[in-house]
Write an enzyme that holds these catalytic residues in place. Structure first.
Site, PDB file in Angstrom:
ATOM      1  N   ASN A   1     -33.673  15.761  21.199  1.00  0.00           N
ATOM      2  CA  ASN A   1     -34.374  15.913  20.054  1.00  0.00           C
ATOM      3  C   ASN A   1     -35.929  15.923  19.903  1.00  0.00           C
ATOM      4  OD1 ASN A   1     -31.997  15.464  18.886  1.00  0.00           O
ATOM      5  ND2 ASN A   1     -32.031  13.215  18.309  1.00  0.00           N
TER       6      ASN A   1
ATOM      7  N   ARG B   1     -27.533  21.359  13.073  1.00  0.00           N
ATOM      8  CA  ARG B   1     -28.465  20.969  11.741  1.00  0.00           C
ATOM      9  C   ARG B   1     -29.855  21.256  12.054  1.00  0.00           C
ATOM     10  NH1 ARG B   1     -29.266  17.935   7.331  1.00  0.00           N
ATOM     11  NH2 ARG B   1     -31.018  17.104   7.458  1.00  0.00           N
TER      12      ARG B   1
ATOM     13  N   ASP C   1     -28.720   6.460  16.442  1.00  0.00           N
ATOM     14  CA  ASP C   1     -27.991   7.189  17.546  1.00  0.00           C
ATOM     15  C   ASP C   1     -27.501   6.224  18.650  1.00  0.00           C
ATOM     16  OD1 ASP C   1     -28.456   9.635  15.928  1.00  0.00           O
ATOM     17  OD2 ASP C   1     -30.339  10.022  17.357  1.00  0.00           O
TER      18      ASP C   1
ATOM     19  N   ARG D   1     -23.006  19.011  23.241  1.00  0.00           N
ATOM     20  CA  ARG D   1     -24.011  19.468  22.313  1.00  0.00           C
ATOM     21  C   ARG D   1     -25.201  18.386  22.798  1.00  0.00           C
ATOM     22  NH1 ARG D   1     -23.543  18.406  16.161  1.00  0.00           N
ATOM     23  NH2 ARG D   1     -25.945  18.828  16.778  1.00  0.00           N
TER      24      ARG D   1
END
Ligand code: EPU
Length: 420
Positions: free
Chosen positions: A26, A95, A307, A399
């Site tokens: 991220n 996303r 998360d 991912r």
């Protein structure tokens, strides 16, 4: 790797040894998006080898950028950007593609971005990204599932976010960096990944004050320049390995982690009986064979991260006593409950609150990964379960976790990928 890959895990092995934590997914994704803000060559290191990173690379290539991945380094040349669209085919799988919206508008005055898909963990709108961009003077339209935004030059604005959205704050930071005048973002997300992006932008020439705090002030500049950047450690990967070490009663040293980014997680795990020790090579995590129960509520940083909620729940499923797990960020992030139950966990849920009664043991079964962190929780549980667990749809895991099965096997786990 194929979308049909499965993982077969033989549970019951104590994890032992050292694992190197990869760069943060991220933080890597916004760093790649930021290369749209200034044409030129970028060397972005500590890039995790992940499907999402490849998807972001493809998105940039589609816009005319060249992206080469080489041993954990992404070499990006954004000199040739000539297409300002993020198509549905790419955005639907990730996303975070929405992160190209603001850099494109800020640098090129236009963007057409498909509305995002990604993890099925709630509605996840982008209204706050769009509202902020409109406040800065962009004209935004929605048509056929696409957001089209145009602007001559964005203007600085005072933007007060209803929710401290992570990618929303990142998008608006990138917009503000090139806007005319000063932007103030109130109730900004304070996640370390936001701060990492701000550091990269500052190197590029942006004038940003307060990154990592809830009010960020940005004085826009005329142009930015290409830079080199190293992505920060993945605190969620680190937290996942903590949970994996803890559930097996193991002893694992995490290398290259920033413990300060995991204060809330470490504090909770400590209260459940996990021990942490700073050692020369990193952070040593050790756990007794059985933990105590504990309660968590997910919150924006510096609170307990959403998360890590699923992995913590897996851990609590075999702890002594009853735990209460409250999900406050995403409304549909409990899909792992049904799968953990297949392994023998005793979990009930009502309106975003899960009650986990610790059971004596879990048993291997076939389970289905539903989203990225749910998959990670199944891996954590499978490491403890008696017998073999087969996790289907591991593309969710791919991912966001860099070489997870290799890393676990190096710690003594038995994880096999079955490719079909
Ligand atoms: N929200 C809105 N409107 C918006 C934006 C967000 O209502 O315009 C709401 C969301 O629906 C959610 C809350 O605000 O209820 C927080 O969402 P946020 O925007 O912060 O999430 P995000 O930016 O889409 C990032 C991470 C997620 C992580 C969340 C929360 C990236 C690429 N993704 O998502 O990571 O769960 O922040 O910390 O940074 C993952 O890695 O598995 C993952 C899902």
């Amino acid at each position: 790797m194929s979308v049909m890959d499965k993982l077969r895990i033989q549970g019951g092995k104590k994890l032992k040894g050292t694992v190197r934590i990869s760069g943060a997914k991220n933080a890597a994704l916004p760093a790649l998006a930021a290369t749209l803000l200034a044409p030129g060559k970028y060397n972005i290191s500590r890039m995790p080898a992940l499907q999402d990173v490849l998807t972001m690379g493809r998105l940039l290539q589609n816009m005319g950028t060249t992206v080469e991945h080489n041993n954990g380094i992404a070499l990006v040349d954004s000199s040739g950007v000539d297409n300002f669209e993020a198509p549905y085919e790419l955005v639907k799988t990730m996303r975070a593609s929405v992160l190209v919206l603001c850099p494109l508008v800020a640098r090129y005055g236009k963007a057409r971005v498909s509305l995002p898909g990604g993890c099925a963990i709630g509605a996840r709108p982008i209204n706050l990204h769009v509202d902020g961009l409109e406040k800065m003077g962009a004209k935004v339209e929605l048509d056929n599932g696409y957001v089209t935004a145009t602007a001559r030059r964005l203007n600085g604005a005072r933007i007060s976010l209803d929710i401290p959205t992570v990618t929303g704050t990142e998008n608006l930071l990138m917009a503000a960096a090139l806007a005319k005048g000063t932007t103030v973002i109130e109730n900004a997300a304070m996640e370390p990944e936001v701060t990492d992006l701000a550091h990269m932008l500052i190197k590029m020439g942006a004038r940003i004050n307060g990154a990592g705090q809830s009010i960020i002030e940005v004085e826009g500049v005329e142009e930015l320049k290409a830079v080199d950047h190293e992505v920060i450690a993945d605190r969620i990967e680190a937290g996942t390995f903590m949970a994996a070490a803890a559930i097996t009663g193991g002893e694992v040293t995490l290398e290259g982690v920033v413990p300060g980014h995991l204060d809330a997680v470490i504090e909770k795990l400590r209260a459940c009986g996990v021990k942490f020790q700073d050692v020369q090579t990193g952070l040593k995590v050790s756990a007794p064979s059985r933990l105590l129960s504990g309660n968590i509520k997910t919150m924006p940083y510096p609170g307990f991260p959403t998360d890590m909620q699923a992995q913590f729940m897996a851990l609590m499923s075999v702890a002594d006593g009853t735990s209460v797990v409250e999900e406050q960020i995403f409304e549909n992030r409990f899909m792992h409950i049904a799968e953990l139950s297949r392994l023998g966990a005793d979990i009930s849920e009502s309106s975003g609150v899960a009650t986990v009664k610790g059971v004596k043991s879990l048993r291997g079964a076939d389970v289905m990964a539903t989203d990225l962190r749910a998959s990670a929780s199944l891996v954590v549980a499978a490491l403890k379960a008696k017998g073999a667990t087969t996790i289907h749809r591991v593309y969710h895991l791919d991912r966001g976790y860099d070489k997870m099965e290799q890393k676990l096997n190096a710690l003594g786990a038995s994880v096999e990928r079955i490719s079909t």
